[in-house]
Each structure stands twice: as C-alpha cells, then as structure tokens.
Design a protein around this motif. Structure first.
Motif, mmCIF file in Angstrom:
data_model
loop_
_atom_site.group_PDB
_atom_site.id
_atom_site.type_symbol
_atom_site.label_atom_id
_atom_site.label_comp_id
_atom_site.label_asym_id
_atom_site.label_seq_id
_atom_site.Cartn_x
_atom_site.Cartn_y
_atom_site.Cartn_z
ATOM 1 N N ASN A 52 60.662 24.541 37.194
ATOM 2 C CA ASN A 52 60.768 23.280 36.416
ATOM 3 C C ASN A 52 60.670 23.509 34.926
ATOM 4 O O ASN A 52 60.889 22.591 34.133
ATOM 5 C CB ASN A 52 59.651 22.313 36.838
ATOM 6 N N GLY A 53 60.298 24.714 34.524
ATOM 7 C CA GLY A 53 60.167 25.026 33.104
ATOM 8 C C GLY A 53 58.869 24.563 32.494
ATOM 9 O O GLY A 53 58.712 24.623 31.263
ATOM 10 N N THR A 54 57.907 24.090 33.310
ATOM 11 C CA THR A 54 56.629 23.605 32.758
ATOM 12 C C THR A 54 55.605 24.722 32.610
ATOM 13 O O THR A 54 54.530 24.505 32.037
ATOM 14 C CB THR A 54 56.034 22.519 33.675
ATOM 15 N N LEU A 55 55.903 25.909 33.132
ATOM 16 C CA LEU A 55 54.950 27.023 33.048
ATOM 17 C C LEU A 55 55.723 28.329 32.989
ATOM 18 O O LEU A 55 56.750 28.484 33.655
ATOM 19 C CB LEU A 55 54.042 27.025 34.292
ATOM 20 N N LEU A 56 55.235 29.248 32.167
ATOM 21 C CA LEU A 56 55.868 30.558 32.079
ATOM 22 C C LEU A 56 55.353 31.448 33.212
ATOM 23 O O LEU A 56 54.258 31.251 33.748
ATOM 24 C CB LEU A 56 55.556 31.207 30.729
ATOM 25 N N ILE A 57 56.153 32.482 33.540
ATOM 26 C CA ILE A 57 55.780 33.369 34.649
ATOM 27 C C ILE A 57 54.513 34.138 34.341
ATOM 28 O O ILE A 57 53.727 34.484 35.226
ATOM 29 C CB ILE A 57 56.952 34.322 34.972
ATOM 30 N N GLY A 58 54.243 34.385 33.050
ATOM 31 C CA GLY A 58 53.001 35.056 32.667
ATOM 32 C C GLY A 58 51.784 34.201 32.992
ATOM 33 O O GLY A 58 50.728 34.722 33.382
ATOM 34 N N GLY A 59 51.942 32.868 32.861
ATOM 35 C CA GLY A 59 50.837 31.966 33.214
ATOM 36 C C GLY A 59 50.529 32.017 34.715
ATOM 37 O O GLY A 59 49.368 31.979 35.123
ATOM 38 N N VAL A 60 51.601 32.107 35.517
ATOM 39 C CA VAL A 60 51.401 32.204 36.967
ATOM 40 C C VAL A 60 50.664 33.492 37.311
ATOM 41 O O VAL A 60 49.717 33.509 38.125
ATOM 42 C CB VAL A 60 52.761 32.164 37.695
ATOM 43 N N GLN A 61 51.090 34.582 36.661
ATOM 44 C CA GLN A 61 50.442 35.877 36.911
ATOM 45 C C GLN A 61 48.971 35.839 36.513
ATOM 46 O O GLN A 61 48.109 36.377 37.208
ATOM 47 C CB GLN A 61 51.201 36.959 36.132
ATOM 48 N N ALA A 62 48.654 35.138 35.438
ATOM 49 C CA ALA A 62 47.263 35.009 34.993
ATOM 50 C C ALA A 62 46.447 34.211 36.012
ATOM 51 O O ALA A 62 45.313 34.577 36.341
ATOM 52 C CB ALA A 62 47.222 34.326 33.627
ATOM 53 N N PHE A 63 47.046 33.127 36.530
ATOM 54 C CA PHE A 63 46.336 32.317 37.532
ATOM 55 C C PHE A 63 46.061 33.114 38.811
ATOM 56 O O PHE A 63 45.011 32.961 39.429
ATOM 57 C CB PHE A 63 47.155 31.066 37.865
ATOM 58 N N ILE A 64 47.044 33.955 39.190
ATOM 59 C CA ILE A 64 46.830 34.793 40.380
ATOM 60 C C ILE A 64 45.651 35.734 40.164
ATOM 61 O O ILE A 64 44.809 35.933 41.053
ATOM 62 C CB ILE A 64 48.113 35.586 40.715
ATOM 63 N N GLN A 65 45.571 36.326 38.959
ATOM 64 C CA GLN A 65 44.446 37.208 38.654
ATOM 65 C C GLN A 65 43.121 36.437 38.682
ATOM 66 O O GLN A 65 42.112 36.925 39.198
ATOM 67 C CB GLN A 65 44.638 37.860 37.285
ATOM 68 N N TYR A 66 43.142 35.215 38.113
ATOM 69 C CA TYR A 66 41.924 34.394 38.114
ATOM 70 C C TYR A 66 41.476 34.093 39.564
ATOM 71 O O TYR A 66 40.284 34.092 39.888
ATOM 72 C CB TYR A 66 42.158 33.067 37.376
ATOM 73 N N THR A 67 42.469 33.808 40.432
ATOM 74 C CA THR A 67 42.155 33.499 41.835
ATOM 75 C C THR A 67 41.474 34.688 42.519
ATOM 76 O O THR A 67 40.475 34.541 43.239
ATOM 77 C CB THR A 67 43.444 33.138 42.605
ATOM 78 N N GLN A 68 42.025 35.889 42.267
ATOM 79 C CA GLN A 68 41.437 37.079 42.875
ATOM 80 C C GLN A 68 40.043 37.356 42.306
ATOM 81 O O GLN A 68 39.137 37.744 43.047
ATOM 82 C CB GLN A 68 42.363 38.280 42.644
ATOM 83 N N GLN A 69 39.886 37.159 41.006
ATOM 84 C CA GLN A 69 38.574 37.384 40.400
ATOM 85 C C GLN A 69 37.538 36.388 40.932
ATOM 86 O O GLN A 69 36.353 36.703 41.034
ATOM 87 C CB GLN A 69 38.671 37.260 38.867
ATOM 88 N N PHE A 70 37.991 35.187 41.269
ATOM 89 C CA PHE A 70 37.092 34.175 41.798
ATOM 90 C C PHE A 70 36.720 34.455 43.268
ATOM 91 O O PHE A 70 35.572 34.299 43.683
ATOM 92 C CB PHE A 70 37.752 32.790 41.680
ATOM 93 N N SER A 71 37.725 34.886 44.047
ATOM 94 C CA SER A 71 37.494 35.063 45.495
ATOM 95 C C SER A 71 36.801 36.380 45.828
ATOM 96 O O SER A 71 36.092 36.475 46.840
ATOM 97 C CB SER A 71 38.824 34.979 46.258
ATOM 98 N N GLN A 72 36.986 37.411 44.964
ATOM 99 C CA GLN A 72 36.415 38.717 45.293
ATOM 100 C C GLN A 72 34.886 38.685 45.424
ATOM 101 O O GLN A 72 34.346 39.206 46.405
ATOM 102 C CB GLN A 72 36.836 39.751 44.228
ATOM 103 N N PRO A 73 34.140 38.069 44.507
ATOM 104 C CA PRO A 73 32.678 38.001 44.685
ATOM 105 C C PRO A 73 32.272 37.220 45.939
ATOM 106 O O PRO A 73 31.272 37.559 46.574
ATOM 107 C CB PRO A 73 32.191 37.284 43.411
ATOM 108 N N LEU A 74 33.038 36.178 46.284
ATOM 109 C CA LEU A 74 32.724 35.419 47.490
ATOM 110 C C LEU A 74 32.898 36.282 48.746
ATOM 111 O O LEU A 74 32.094 36.214 49.678
ATOM 112 C CB LEU A 74 33.618 34.181 47.582
ATOM 113 N N VAL A 75 33.962 37.087 48.759
ATOM 114 C CA VAL A 75 34.189 37.984 49.894
ATOM 115 C C VAL A 75 33.061 39.006 49.997
ATOM 116 O O VAL A 75 32.563 39.322 51.086
ATOM 117 C CB VAL A 75 35.560 38.682 49.755
ATOM 118 N N GLN A 76 32.637 39.541 48.839
ATOM 119 C CA GLN A 76 31.532 40.509 48.845
ATOM 120 C C GLN A 76 30.239 39.869 49.339
ATOM 121 O O GLN A 76 29.477 40.484 50.103
ATOM 122 C CB GLN A 76 31.344 41.076 47.444
#
Length: 337
Positions: A26-50
């Motif tokens: 839709n052009g409302t977000l750049l692909i770099g923003g998506v990649q950043a959100f994916i990293q944030y998701t992993q950083q958030f879930s990794q401590p919970l998994v541990q």
C-alpha cells in the motif's frame, strides 16, 4: 509451556510479515520498517521462550524432588537377627501355600496360589503380561511381604529367616544384565565371598565365557565400562551366568536371557544354563515358549491364578490357554522366518 511460547512467537513473526507486506504494497510502510518490526518481535519473544525453558527445568526439578523425598520418607527395613538355622542344610524344595499378595492391598495381584516344587525340578512360569510371573519371584526373594499364606524352602518358612539368609539361597540370571564398573574378575567374584582365581576361571569355563575373556587384551583384568558397554550383550549375559555358577545356589531363578542375542551365542548360553540348572531347583520365567519344552512342570498363569499346569506335551493335549499361546507364537515365528 516452552512449545506454547515458541508457537506464539512464530505466530507473531507470521503476523508481522503478512501485515508488513500489505503495508509495503500500500506504500504506507517501507520494507526496512517491516524488517525492524520483525527484529523487535524476535527480541520480545526470545526472553519469553527462555523463561518458559526455565519453567520446564523447574518443573522437572520438582518432579525429581518428589521422587527423592518419597524415597526418603519410606519406612526403614526393620533390623533382622539371623535365625539359628543352617540354610546350607535345607533342601531345595519350595512350596507356596494359599499365598495372597497385592502391591496395593486393595488390588490383589495373586489371590490364592498353592504349588510345590520338588528339589531338582525345573518349574517354568508362563502367561501374559501382568499375570503375576515376576511377582512370584519378588515374593520368593522377600522383596515384599505376603498378605496371606506362607512360602517354605526345605520345610522352613522364609519369614522365619532374615532377608539376607533367604536371599543367600537364590541366584538370579535376568534378561537385563547387571555388571558394575570393575574388572571381569571382580564382576564374576561378586557371586561368592572369598572366591579364588581358580574358582572364577572354573565358573567362566562352565559358562562358556573363558574363551572370549582370554581374547580380550587384559583377559580377566579387563575393566568393564559403565553398563559394560565395551563387550557385547551375549558376553555380558555369559558373565552373569558365570557369577551365578560361582554362587552355587540352592535355587536358581531365570528370566528369559537369550531374547536379544544371536543364534550361536544363544546356543552357548542355553548350554551354560543347562549346566547351571542341573540337580538344582529352578524357576524359569519364559517368554519364548520353545525354550521351556523340557521343563518338569509348566505353570500357566492368568490374572494372578494358575489356570493350567503340567508338562509341555500334557498342556498341548489339553488344547487350552497354553496351547493357544504356543501355537500363536509358533505361527508368528514361522511368519517372520
């Protein structure tokens, strides 16, 4: 908990990827923003998994602690004074009289068992799983006390003997071998206090174990590793038979000892067992019925009761439960071959 947290983390990854892809299209977000959100998701879930992994470890520790404390809370065995009876002078006949037993007193495993084994007889015990075969052996060895009835060896009630005296009259060769971390010489000598090297070698020869022992680099001084993994299953079985021969027991207890070895080794083990069983009372728990054809008496058990007894030929002629077991096993062996 840990698999659930991993699954939730993966769901978050999929959600961010799909939603981010739509926003990029839709052009409302750049692909770099998506990649950043994916990293944030992993950083958030990794401590919970541990944390979930730590919770699993804590649960395992609690379960282990319960078992340890349940063992510590068990009542100590009462101190026993050996009876003034020479167990070596007792005959090898064994009798069960109106024996009843259950691991839980409200759930009987054996209800009313009576049998008599004459000295020198070979008694085979067969039946389906849970029939009470192993329970009979446990009661003979006084691992458990009877709820009712009596067991006599040579006319003496085993409850009158100390556990050490009662167990000194038996030797066991089980399907699962037990050898400790030590030399072969020490493992065989465990069968009898004060055994000489000549006694050990004589027992090993009788068990057909001497030949393979002498092929080892250190012979009888070869050190067995944990669970004796540095020798084969058949060789381990021969060592346990040699130990039983050295013990020279009054009564022998055999569990199926040849089910996991090759045919040649099985023949040697069978020969060794025949020597060991000669002129002594033997109880054989049989799984493969072809191995107990020559038993003096076969007891067929079901639901804690002896439902049939007799020789192999007599039981086949009765065409009952034993005959069904034998014919079905024979058919399976033919199908496999």
């Amino acid at each position: 908990m840990m698999p659930i947290m991993t699954f939730i983390g993966n769901l978050g990854y999929v959600f961010v990827s799909i939603t981010g892809g739509i926003f990029v299209l839709n052009g409302t977000l750049l692909i770099g923003g998506v990649q950043a959100f994916i990293q944030y998701t992993q950083q958030f879930s990794q401590p919970l998994v541990q944390a979930a992994g730590i919770a699993n470890t804590i649960q395992s520790a609690i379960a282990s602690a319960e078992r340890v404390f349940s063992l510590l809370d068990e009542d100590e065995e009462t101190e026993e004074t050996p009876a003034s009876i020479d167990t070596g002078a007792l005959k090898g006949d064994v009798s069960f009289k109106r024996v009843a037993f259950g691991y839980d007193k409200n759930v009987p495993v054996i209800r009313d068992l009576s049998l008599h084994a004459k000295e020198g007889q070979t008694i085979a015990i067969v039946g389906p799983t849970g029939a009470g075969k192993t329970t009979i052996i446990n009661l003979l060895m006084r691992f458990y006390e009877l709820n009712k009835g009596s067991i006599k060896v040579g006319g003496t009630d085993i409850s009158e003997l100390s556990r050490e005296q009662a167990r000194s009259m038996f030797a066991m060769v089980l399907q699962d071998t037990w050898l400790f971390n030590g030399t072969i010489r020490e493992n065989i000598a465990y069968g009898r206090d004060g055994a000489t090297d000549e006694d050990i070698i004589r027992a090993a020869k009788a068990a057909y174990a001497d030949d393979f022992i002498r092929t080892l680099p250190d012979g009888y001084d070869t050190v067995l590793g944990e669970d004796a993994q540095n020798i084969s299953q058949g060789q381990r079985q021969l060592l346990t038979i040699a130990r039983a021969i050295l013990a020279d027991p009054k009564i022998l207890i055999l569990d199926e000892a040849t089910s996991s070895v090759d045919t040649r080794t099985e023949m040697n083990i069978q020969k060794a067992m025949n020597k060991l069983m000669a002129n002594r009372t033997s109880f054989v728990i049989a799984h493969r019925l072809s191995t107990i054809k020559d038993a003096d008496l076969i007891l067929v058990m079901k639901n804690g009761d002896i439902i049939e007894k007799g020789s192999h030929e007599e039981l086949l002629r009765e065409n009952g439960f034993y005959a069904d077991l034998y014919n079905s096993q024979f058919s399976r062996e033919e199908a496999v071959s």
